[in-house]
Design a protein around this motif. Structure first.
Motif, PDB file in Angstrom:
ATOM      1  N   THR A 136       0.839  -1.191   0.000  1.00 32.46           N
ATOM      2  CA  THR A 136       0.000   0.000   0.000  1.00 32.46           C
ATOM      3  C   THR A 136       0.881   1.250   0.000  1.00 32.46           C
ATOM      4  OG1 THR A 136      -0.118   0.251   2.405  1.00 32.46           O
ATOM      5  CG2 THR A 136      -1.677  -1.285   1.365  1.00 32.46           C
ATOM      6  N   LEU A 153      -0.447  -0.579  -4.673  1.00 30.46           N
ATOM      7  CA  LEU A 153      -1.666   0.211  -4.756  1.00 30.46           C
ATOM      8  C   LEU A 153      -1.461   1.570  -4.095  1.00 30.46           C
ATOM      9  CD1 LEU A 153      -4.317  -2.507  -3.798  1.00 30.46           C
ATOM     10  CD2 LEU A 153      -3.557  -1.837  -6.090  1.00 30.46           C
ATOM     11  N   GLU A 168      -6.235   4.049  -4.903  1.00 33.54           N
ATOM     12  CA  GLU A 168      -6.689   2.714  -5.280  1.00 33.54           C
ATOM     13  C   GLU A 168      -7.131   1.880  -4.080  1.00 33.54           C
ATOM     14  OE1 GLU A 168      -3.979   1.739  -9.174  1.00 33.54           O
ATOM     15  OE2 GLU A 168      -2.933   1.989  -7.247  1.00 33.54           O
ATOM     16  N   LEU A 169      -6.617   2.223  -2.902  1.00 33.44           N
ATOM     17  CA  LEU A 169      -6.999   1.486  -1.698  1.00 33.44           C
ATOM     18  C   LEU A 169      -6.916   2.394  -0.487  1.00 33.44           C
ATOM     19  CD1 LEU A 169      -7.753  -1.101  -0.189  1.00 33.44           C
ATOM     20  CD2 LEU A 169      -5.308  -1.630  -0.021  1.00 33.44           C
ATOM     21  N   ALA A 197      -9.585  -6.073  -1.567  1.00 39.76           N
ATOM     22  CA  ALA A 197      -8.220  -6.164  -2.091  1.00 39.76           C
ATOM     23  C   ALA A 197      -7.572  -7.491  -1.706  1.00 39.76           C
ATOM     24  CB  ALA A 197      -7.383  -5.002  -1.586  1.00 39.76           C
ATOM     25  N   TYR A 256      -6.373 -10.155  -4.610  1.00 42.87           N
ATOM     26  CA  TYR A 256      -4.950 -10.393  -4.897  1.00 42.87           C
ATOM     27  C   TYR A 256      -4.371 -11.577  -4.130  1.00 42.87           C
ATOM     28  CZ  TYR A 256      -5.349  -5.771  -7.009  1.00 42.87           C
ATOM     29  OH  TYR A 256      -5.740  -4.711  -7.785  1.00 42.87           O
TER      30      TYR A 256
END
Length: 303
Positions: A17, A41, A45-46, A57, A61
């Motif tokens: 992250t 990310l 995006e997160l 997420a 993933y």
């Protein structure tokens, strides 16, 4: 360079992250160098403080581990923006830890030397009592507690004053940029810290993660310096006029957030990193090859 292999779950990636920050960029590049599959990310995006987004997420993933490089890093602004600082630095890691615990996924998150009050005169080690002086430090201290409560096997890495070759948002870059232009650079001469070269930090924490380590670890280059001394060392290493560094007491900078007078880090964990001046030498060599920002392949070829 020692290249470590991922654990038995080698078909799964790391989930990183905070991809656009200093640590996120470094993690992405060093994972590429070390042939570690990684999904990176950004905060757009997160949102790590959103439990639903984090769960989605992890489900999408299926990482073997999460590396949280996201963070609110503006120490002075945090004094007036505490809610946002706590949201990113405390709630976010807690949410990640809870989700990782639910899915039996390892978590690495970063903390700071600013969890200490600066009353010591010798470098802090992992077991020393905390006493943060500002909002940022408190947000990191609470995150340590919450992460290890939710996921006792999590890896929490405290580090300090890092600088690296992949972006310009660091003290050493600003100091050298100023002095290369012939301008005086002012730096505090009454705050002592442990400068840390980002590639040393990232390679070490990846080793710890792969080895399955847990708990709180201090990862910083060896040596204790004031910010002014760090600027002078950088100038000397770059062949610049060290007289351009103007030491000043921290009180004259008018910063909103109080800082510990002494926050150097050491460790009882057996890690031996190079000295900070050694890191400065490699920083200058690395950045000189491409002006400022090195790509992963360029650093790999130079290693």
């Amino acid at each position: 360079m020692n290249v470590f292999q991922a654990p038995a779950t080698a078909g799964q990636p790391l989930l990183i992250t905070g991809a656009q920050g200093t640590l996120g960029r470094a993690l992405e590049r060093i994972c590429e160098i070390r042939n570690l599959a990684a999904i990176c990310l950004s905060r757009h995006e997160l949102d790590i403080a959103d439990p639903v987004a984090v769960e989605v997420a992890l489900q999408r993933y299926t990482p073997w581990a999460v590396v949280n490089a996201a963070g609110y890093v503006r120490v002075d602004e945090a004094e007036k923006d505490a809610a946002r600082c706590y949201h990113v630095n405390t709630t976010g890691p807690k949410v990640l830890a809870q989700a990782c615990a639910h899915r039996a996924v390892q978590l690495l998150t970063f903390s700071s030397d600013l969890v200490f009050d600066g009353q010591q005169s010798v470098p802090y080690t992992e077991g020393d009592a905390k006493g943060p002086l500002n909002v940022y430090g408190r947000s990191k201290s609470l995150a340590e507690r919450d992460v290890l409560t939710a996921l006792p096997q999590a890896l929490v890495v405290r580090t300090s004053a890092f600088f690296g070759p992949w972006d310009e948002e660091n003290f050493v870059h600003f100091a050298l940029q100023s002095m290369r232009s012939g301008r005086v650079f002012e730096a505090a001469d009454d705050l002592q810290i442990s400068p840390t070269y980002v590639p040393d930090l990232v390679n070490t924490v990846l080793d710890l993660l792969i080895d399955g380590e847990s708990g709180i670890w201090h990862v910083a280059n060896r040596g204790t310096y004031t910010w002014a001394q760090l600027a002078q060392l950088a100038a000397e290493a770059a062949g610049l006029n060290t007289a351009l560094v103007r030491p000043r007491p921290v009180a004259e900078f008018g910063w909103s957030a109080p800082r510990p007078a002494f926050s150097a880090l050491s460790t009882r964990r057996g890690i031996v990193l190079p000295t900070a001046d050694d890191g400065l030498g490699r920083y200058l060599a690395d950045t000189s090859r491409s002006g400022c920002v090195l790509k992963g392949e360029e650093l790999k070829q130079a290693s």
